[in-house]
Design a protein around this motif. Structure first.
Motif, PDB file in Angstrom:
ATOM      1  N   GLN A  33      29.659  47.634  44.640  1.00  0.00           N
ATOM      2  CA  GLN A  33      30.068  46.809  45.778  1.00  0.00           C
ATOM      3  C   GLN A  33      31.220  47.462  46.543  1.00  0.00           C
ATOM      4  O   GLN A  33      31.286  47.376  47.764  1.00  0.00           O
ATOM      5  CB  GLN A  33      30.494  45.411  45.322  1.00  0.00           C
ATOM      6  CG  GLN A  33      29.366  44.539  44.871  1.00  0.00           C
ATOM      7  CD  GLN A  33      29.858  43.232  44.256  1.00  0.00           C
ATOM      8  OE1 GLN A  33      31.055  42.974  44.128  1.00  0.00           O
ATOM      9  NE2 GLN A  33      28.907  42.398  43.859  1.00  0.00           N
ATOM     10  N   MET A  34      32.128  48.098  45.808  1.00  0.00           N
ATOM     11  CA  MET A  34      33.298  48.733  46.421  1.00  0.00           C
ATOM     12  C   MET A  34      33.007  50.166  46.873  1.00  0.00           C
ATOM     13  O   MET A  34      33.903  50.863  47.331  1.00  0.00           O
ATOM     14  CB  MET A  34      34.470  48.719  45.435  1.00  0.00           C
ATOM     15  CG  MET A  34      34.952  47.345  45.097  1.00  0.00           C
ATOM     16  SD  MET A  34      36.259  47.432  43.848  1.00  0.00           S
ATOM     17  CE  MET A  34      36.278  45.743  43.256  1.00  0.00           C
ATOM     18  N   LYS A  35      31.745  50.578  46.669  1.00  0.00           N
ATOM     19  CA  LYS A  35      31.297  51.922  47.057  1.00  0.00           C
ATOM     20  C   LYS A  35      32.133  53.034  46.406  1.00  0.00           C
ATOM     21  O   LYS A  35      32.443  54.047  47.013  1.00  0.00           O
ATOM     22  CB  LYS A  35      31.283  52.065  48.575  1.00  0.00           C
ATOM     23  CG  LYS A  35      30.347  51.062  49.240  1.00  0.00           C
ATOM     24  CD  LYS A  35      30.134  51.358  50.681  1.00  0.00           C
ATOM     25  CE  LYS A  35      29.270  50.355  51.402  1.00  0.00           C
ATOM     26  NZ  LYS A  35      28.244  49.667  50.744  1.00  0.00           N
ATOM     27  N   LYS A  36      32.452  52.815  45.136  1.00  0.00           N
ATOM     28  CA  LYS A  36      33.176  53.828  44.363  1.00  0.00           C
ATOM     29  C   LYS A  36      32.176  54.859  43.859  1.00  0.00           C
ATOM     30  O   LYS A  36      31.089  54.504  43.394  1.00  0.00           O
ATOM     31  CB  LYS A  36      33.881  53.188  43.153  1.00  0.00           C
ATOM     32  CG  LYS A  36      34.945  52.178  43.523  1.00  0.00           C
ATOM     33  CD  LYS A  36      36.140  52.839  44.166  1.00  0.00           C
ATOM     34  CE  LYS A  36      37.193  51.808  44.502  1.00  0.00           C
ATOM     35  NZ  LYS A  36      38.428  52.402  44.975  1.00  0.00           N
ATOM     36  N   GLN A  75      41.061  41.049  36.598  1.00  0.00           N
ATOM     37  CA  GLN A  75      41.765  42.272  36.213  1.00  0.00           C
ATOM     38  C   GLN A  75      40.874  43.496  36.400  1.00  0.00           C
ATOM     39  O   GLN A  75      41.316  44.532  36.888  1.00  0.00           O
ATOM     40  CB  GLN A  75      42.224  42.206  34.752  1.00  0.00           C
ATOM     41  CG  GLN A  75      43.304  41.188  34.471  1.00  0.00           C
ATOM     42  CD  GLN A  75      43.704  41.240  33.015  1.00  0.00           C
ATOM     43  OE1 GLN A  75      44.416  42.139  32.593  1.00  0.00           O
ATOM     44  NE2 GLN A  75      43.212  40.278  32.237  1.00  0.00           N
ATOM     45  N   LEU A  76      39.609  43.363  36.008  1.00  0.00           N
ATOM     46  CA  LEU A  76      38.671  44.472  36.164  1.00  0.00           C
ATOM     47  C   LEU A  76      38.433  44.771  37.640  1.00  0.00           C
ATOM     48  O   LEU A  76      38.393  45.940  38.040  1.00  0.00           O
ATOM     49  CB  LEU A  76      37.350  44.154  35.460  1.00  0.00           C
ATOM     50  CG  LEU A  76      37.416  44.101  33.940  1.00  0.00           C
ATOM     51  CD1 LEU A  76      36.115  43.555  33.364  1.00  0.00           C
ATOM     52  CD2 LEU A  76      37.742  45.474  33.367  1.00  0.00           C
ATOM     53  N   SER A  77      38.310  43.741  38.433  1.00  0.00           N
ATOM     54  CA  SER A  77      38.098  43.928  39.865  1.00  0.00           C
ATOM     55  C   SER A  77      39.280  44.667  40.498  1.00  0.00           C
ATOM     56  O   SER A  77      39.091  45.618  41.270  1.00  0.00           O
ATOM     57  CB  SER A  77      37.882  42.567  40.534  1.00  0.00           C
ATOM     58  OG  SER A  77      37.632  42.740  41.906  1.00  0.00           O
ATOM     59  N   ARG A  78      40.497  44.249  40.173  1.00  0.00           N
ATOM     60  CA  ARG A  78      41.692  44.929  40.693  1.00  0.00           C
ATOM     61  C   ARG A  78      41.746  46.378  40.214  1.00  0.00           C
ATOM     62  O   ARG A  78      42.087  47.280  40.979  1.00  0.00           O
ATOM     63  CB  ARG A  78      42.960  44.186  40.275  1.00  0.00           C
ATOM     64  CG  ARG A  78      43.245  42.943  41.075  1.00  0.00           C
ATOM     65  CD  ARG A  78      44.636  42.397  40.809  1.00  0.00           C
ATOM     66  NE  ARG A  78      44.899  42.093  39.411  1.00  0.00           N
ATOM     67  CZ  ARG A  78      44.593  40.956  38.804  1.00  0.00           C
ATOM     68  NH1 ARG A  78      43.998  39.985  39.482  1.00  0.00           N
ATOM     69  NH2 ARG A  78      44.890  40.767  37.539  1.00  0.00           N
ATOM     70  N   ALA A  79      41.404  46.588  38.956  1.00  0.00           N
ATOM     71  CA  ALA A  79      41.454  47.943  38.400  1.00  0.00           C
ATOM     72  C   ALA A  79      40.466  48.862  39.109  1.00  0.00           C
ATOM     73  O   ALA A  79      40.812  49.977  39.510  1.00  0.00           O
ATOM     74  CB  ALA A  79      41.163  47.907  36.899  1.00  0.00           C
ATOM     75  N   ILE A  80      39.243  48.405  39.269  1.00  0.00           N
ATOM     76  CA  ILE A  80      38.221  49.232  39.926  1.00  0.00           C
ATOM     77  C   ILE A  80      38.600  49.470  41.378  1.00  0.00           C
ATOM     78  O   ILE A  80      38.469  50.590  41.888  1.00  0.00           O
ATOM     79  CB  ILE A  80      36.827  48.593  39.770  1.00  0.00           C
ATOM     80  CG1 ILE A  80      36.413  48.633  38.293  1.00  0.00           C
ATOM     81  CG2 ILE A  80      35.795  49.301  40.648  1.00  0.00           C
ATOM     82  CD1 ILE A  80      35.213  47.788  37.949  1.00  0.00           C
ATOM     83  N   SER A  81      39.130  48.457  42.020  1.00  0.00           N
ATOM     84  CA  SER A  81      39.565  48.602  43.407  1.00  0.00           C
ATOM     85  C   SER A  81      40.658  49.661  43.550  1.00  0.00           C
ATOM     86  O   SER A  81      40.697  50.404  44.534  1.00  0.00           O
ATOM     87  CB  SER A  81      40.068  47.252  43.920  1.00  0.00           C
ATOM     88  OG  SER A  81      40.577  47.371  45.216  1.00  0.00           O
ATOM     89  N   SER A  82      41.531  49.753  42.549  1.00  0.00           N
ATOM     90  CA  SER A  82      42.675  50.670  42.636  1.00  0.00           C
ATOM     91  C   SER A  82      42.362  52.091  42.163  1.00  0.00           C
ATOM     92  O   SER A  82      43.201  52.973  42.285  1.00  0.00           O
ATOM     93  CB  SER A  82      43.848  50.108  41.832  1.00  0.00           C
ATOM     94  OG  SER A  82      43.567  50.184  40.445  1.00  0.00           O
ATOM     95  N   THR A  83      41.169  52.307  41.610  1.00  0.00           N
ATOM     96  CA  THR A  83      40.826  53.643  41.121  1.00  0.00           C
ATOM     97  C   THR A  83      40.005  54.393  42.166  1.00  0.00           C
ATOM     98  O   THR A  83      39.461  53.805  43.088  1.00  0.00           O
ATOM     99  CB  THR A  83      40.057  53.580  39.785  1.00  0.00           C
ATOM    100  OG1 THR A  83      38.886  52.796  39.942  1.00  0.00           O
ATOM    101  CG2 THR A  83      40.920  52.988  38.677  1.00  0.00           C
TER     102      THR A  83
END
Length: 122
Positions: A84-87, A50-58
C-alpha cells in the motif's frame, strides 16, 4: 530527523527468528539500519499501528519468505502495508530453516547464537 543510512524493515515469521536475526546482523554490518520487531515493538501497545508506523518510516522491506511466513497473519499484514505504501520489497526465500547458520558462515558474521555483537563499519 534526516539520516543518511537506509532503514530496512525485516518481515518474517517467528518460526524463522534465528534466520531473521542473522539477516538483521548482515543488514547492520552492511551499514544499513535494520528494523526488526523484537528490538522495537512495545508488546503492551496495539501492534498494527506500530507496524504501520515502522513500515512507513523505513526505506524498503526484506521479506523472509518461508511456508511459516506465508501462513502468518502478521507477515501478510506487513506485506499488505508495504505494498500500500509502495515500499520496495526484496523477497528472500528461506527453505529449509537450517540454512541460517550457513548464511552466517558465508557472510563471515557471527551466528545469532554468538555473544559477539555486530557493529556497523565506520
Amino acid at each position: 530527523m534526516m539520516h543518511n543510512k537506509q532503514t530496512i524493515f525485516i518481515s518474517y515469521s517467528w518460526a524463522d527468528a534465528t534466520f531473521a536475526q542473522c539477516v538483521r546482523n548482515m543488514v547492520q554490518a552492511a551499514g544499513l539500519r535494520p528494523w526488526i520487531d523484537f528490538e522495537r515493538l512495545d508488546l503492551e501497545q496495539p501492534l498494527e499501528p506500530q507496524l504501520s508506523r515502522a513500515i512507513s518510516s523505513t526505506d524498503w522491506m526484506i521479506l523472509l519468505d518461508s511456508s511459516s511466513a506465508r501462513s502468518s497473519q502478521w507477515v501478510q499484514l506487513e506485506l499488505e502495508l508495504a505494498n500500500q505504501m509502495k515500499k520496495p520489497i526484496v523477497q528472500l526465500p528461506i527453505e529449509p530453516s537450517n540454512c541460517s547458520l550457513h548464511l552466517c558462515k558465508i557472510a563471515k558474521l557471527p551466528s545469532p547464537k554468538s555473544s559477539q555483537p555486530v557493529t556497523s563499519p565506520s
